[in-house]
Design a protein around this motif. Structure first.
Motif, PDB file in Angstrom:
ATOM      1  N   UNK A 120       0.794  -1.228   0.000  1.00  0.00           N
ATOM      2  CA  UNK A 120       0.000   0.000   0.000  1.00  0.00           C
ATOM      3  C   UNK A 120       0.827   1.280   0.000  1.00  0.00           C
ATOM      4  N   UNK A 121       2.143   1.147  -0.080  1.00  0.00           N
ATOM      5  CA  UNK A 121       2.999   2.293  -0.302  1.00  0.00           C
ATOM      6  C   UNK A 121       2.934   3.373   0.747  1.00  0.00           C
ATOM      7  N   UNK A 122       3.436   4.527   0.356  1.00  0.00           N
ATOM      8  CA  UNK A 122       3.385   5.709   1.200  1.00  0.00           C
ATOM      9  C   UNK A 122       2.731   6.821   0.408  1.00  0.00           C
ATOM     10  N   UNK A 123       2.026   7.653   1.107  1.00  0.00           N
ATOM     11  CA  UNK A 123       1.379   8.789   0.453  1.00  0.00           C
ATOM     12  C   UNK A 123       2.128  10.069   0.829  1.00  0.00           C
ATOM     13  N   UNK A 124       2.400  10.932  -0.146  1.00  0.00           N
ATOM     14  CA  UNK A 124       3.073  12.179   0.195  1.00  0.00           C
ATOM     15  C   UNK A 124       2.178  13.057   1.067  1.00  0.00           C
ATOM     16  N   UNK A 125       2.802  13.711   2.026  1.00  0.00           N
ATOM     17  CA  UNK A 125       2.051  14.655   2.840  1.00  0.00           C
ATOM     18  C   UNK A 125       1.704  15.858   1.984  1.00  0.00           C
ATOM     19  N   UNK A 126       0.439  16.188   1.951  1.00  0.00           N
ATOM     20  CA  UNK A 126      -0.028  17.266   1.087  1.00  0.00           C
ATOM     21  C   UNK A 126      -0.058  18.605   1.825  1.00  0.00           C
ATOM     22  N   UNK A 127      -0.176  19.653   1.043  1.00  0.00           N
ATOM     23  CA  UNK A 127      -0.285  20.993   1.609  1.00  0.00           C
ATOM     24  C   UNK A 127      -1.667  21.228   2.207  1.00  0.00           C
ATOM     25  N   UNK A 128      -2.681  20.622   1.569  1.00  0.00           N
ATOM     26  CA  UNK A 128      -4.044  20.826   2.034  1.00  0.00           C
ATOM     27  C   UNK A 128      -4.560  22.224   1.771  1.00  0.00           C
ATOM     28  N   UNK A 129      -4.264  22.754   0.576  1.00  0.00           N
ATOM     29  CA  UNK A 129      -4.643  24.129   0.247  1.00  0.00           C
ATOM     30  C   UNK A 129      -5.470  24.153  -1.033  1.00  0.00           C
ATOM     31  N   UNK A 130      -6.213  25.230  -1.269  1.00  0.00           N
ATOM     32  CA  UNK A 130      -6.994  25.357  -2.507  1.00  0.00           C
ATOM     33  C   UNK A 130      -6.108  25.246  -3.740  1.00  0.00           C
ATOM     34  N   UNK A 131      -6.570  24.512  -4.719  1.00  0.00           N
ATOM     35  CA  UNK A 131      -5.853  24.354  -5.979  1.00  0.00           C
ATOM     36  C   UNK A 131      -4.937  23.153  -6.033  1.00  0.00           C
ATOM     37  N   UNK A 132      -4.652  22.565  -4.869  1.00  0.00           N
ATOM     38  CA  UNK A 132      -3.675  21.469  -4.854  1.00  0.00           C
ATOM     39  C   UNK A 132      -4.123  20.283  -5.696  1.00  0.00           C
ATOM     40  N   UNK A 133      -5.336  19.818  -5.492  1.00  0.00           N
ATOM     41  CA  UNK A 133      -5.812  18.640  -6.217  1.00  0.00           C
ATOM     42  C   UNK A 133      -5.961  18.894  -7.717  1.00  0.00           C
ATOM     43  N   UNK A 134      -6.098  20.149  -8.107  1.00  0.00           N
ATOM     44  CA  UNK A 134      -6.292  20.482  -9.521  1.00  0.00           C
ATOM     45  C   UNK A 134      -5.006  20.382 -10.333  1.00  0.00           C
ATOM     46  N   UNK A 135      -3.858  20.571  -9.665  1.00  0.00           N
ATOM     47  CA  UNK A 135      -2.616  20.738 -10.412  1.00  0.00           C
ATOM     48  C   UNK A 135      -1.607  19.605 -10.245  1.00  0.00           C
ATOM     49  N   UNK A 136      -2.024  18.488  -9.660  1.00  0.00           N
ATOM     50  CA  UNK A 136      -1.117  17.346  -9.568  1.00  0.00           C
ATOM     51  C   UNK A 136      -0.744  16.898 -10.972  1.00  0.00           C
ATOM     52  N   UNK A 137       0.559  16.863 -11.263  1.00  0.00           N
ATOM     53  CA  UNK A 137       1.014  16.513 -12.605  1.00  0.00           C
ATOM     54  C   UNK A 137       0.885  17.636 -13.606  1.00  0.00           C
ATOM     55  N   UNK A 138       0.413  18.798 -13.154  1.00  0.00           N
ATOM     56  CA  UNK A 138       0.265  19.975 -14.019  1.00  0.00           C
ATOM     57  C   UNK A 138       1.020  21.146 -13.398  1.00  0.00           C
TER      58      UNK A 138
END
Length: 314
Positions: A120-138
């Motif tokens: 199940x790997x490891x998940x990177x700790x996210x910023x948790x801010x607006x726009x973050x989920x929109x720009x993964x890989x972008x």
């Protein structure tokens, strides 16, 4: 929903092997168990795992550069061509009852298997801010070593700290034209190195509070501890705040280290017979796609031998 239960030594089960995790380690394991003729189910909340965050993988032996997600999908297709099945769901519980594992899913199903491979790997700790989920890989990456070469001569921001921050800074500063270094502490030890690098601009005591852009990241907004806001134009953003394991459902069955990683031996075996572990969820010194894939294969070979012994074939 599942195949007709098999019976072996009065044991009833749905699959020979359940693999938890849909990253490179999980699908590499499933490829080997399925090819060996074992009924195999992969359970994962997504496809790709950490490699989903890697825009381009250039160092996987034998393959030309390709997005991380495509690398995982290639292995997924191989595994499924040999009969491995996939369910997109989250594992929320795991128990071993009378030599059969009961894998409990968030949607309510309970799957029984002779062996389990936790990948199940490891998940990177996210910023948790607006726009973050929109720009993964972008324009947003959680892996400097993976994606830094894509930003040669460009302006990037790095949110990090400590030894990892210093390491990432040295790599980025040799490639990017400008690096904005954002670290939450004004006394972080990495700041000494940051201030020695000519193309690094430091923002100690700041945090990223928003990512902005049209089709990709174009600007970031920073906030200081006192509430001062700074807007920066960037071509890319790197977040290296560490990783976290999400293995609460496993903790009764495995030993873990101080980082929350599973302790497994050279054969991928954990302290619970029949439960194996592979990939970045395991305590290993290096976290690379090729290493994760190899550990998935090791765990699979061990699981194959274990299932054979349960069935009286070994």
């Amino acid at each position: 929903m599942w195949p007709s239960a098999c019976r072996c030594r009065v044991l009833e089960y749905d699959f020979d092997v359940v693999v938890i995790g849909g990253g490179i380690a999980g699908f590499s394991a499933a490829l080997y168990t399925a090819r060996q003729g074992l009924s195999t189910l992969v359970v994962s909340i997504d496809i790709g795992g950490q490699l989903s965050y890697a825009s381009v993988i250039e160092n996987y032996p034998g393959l030309e550069a390709l997005p991380g997600i495509e690398l995982v999908q290639k292995v997924q297709r191989q595994a499924m061509s040999f009969g491995a099945q996939l369910v997109l769901d989250e594992v929320v519980g795991l128990e071993k009852v009378d030599n059969v594992f009961e894998v409990k899913l968030k949607k309510g199903d309970v799957i029984r298997s002779l062996a389990v491979i936790a990948a199940c790997g490891k998940a990177p700790k996210k910023l948790g801010v607006p726009g973050e989920d929109l720009f993964v890989g972008k324009g947003l990456s959680y892996c400097v070593i993976c994606d830094a070469p894509l930003y040669r001569g460009k302006r990037v921001a790095l949110a990090s700290f400590g030894e990892k921050g210093a390491e990432s800074l040295e790599q980025l500063s040799s490639i990017a034209s400008r690096v904005y270094y954002i670290t939450p502490s004004k006394s972080d030890p990495s700041l000494g190195i940051a201030r020695e690098l000519r193309n690094v601009e430091v923002y100690p005591g700041y945090k990223v509070v928003e990512l902005r852009g049209e089709n990709r990241v174009e600007k970031i907004v920073l906030a200081s501890g006192s509430g001062d806001l700074v807007e920066l134009e960037v071509d890319g953003v790197f977040v290296e705040m560490g990783f976290e394991t999400r293995i609460d459902f496993l903790k009764k069955l495995v030993d873990i280290n101080e980082k929350g990683e599973i302790l497994a031996d050279n054969y991928g075996r954990t302290k619970t017979e029949g439960l194996f572990a592979a990939g970045d969820v395991v305590a290993t010194p290096y976290k690379q796609a090729v290493i994760a894939a190899a550990s998935g294969v090791v765990a699979a070979l061990s699981a194959i031998n274990y299932v054979y012994s349960i069935k009286g074939l070994g």
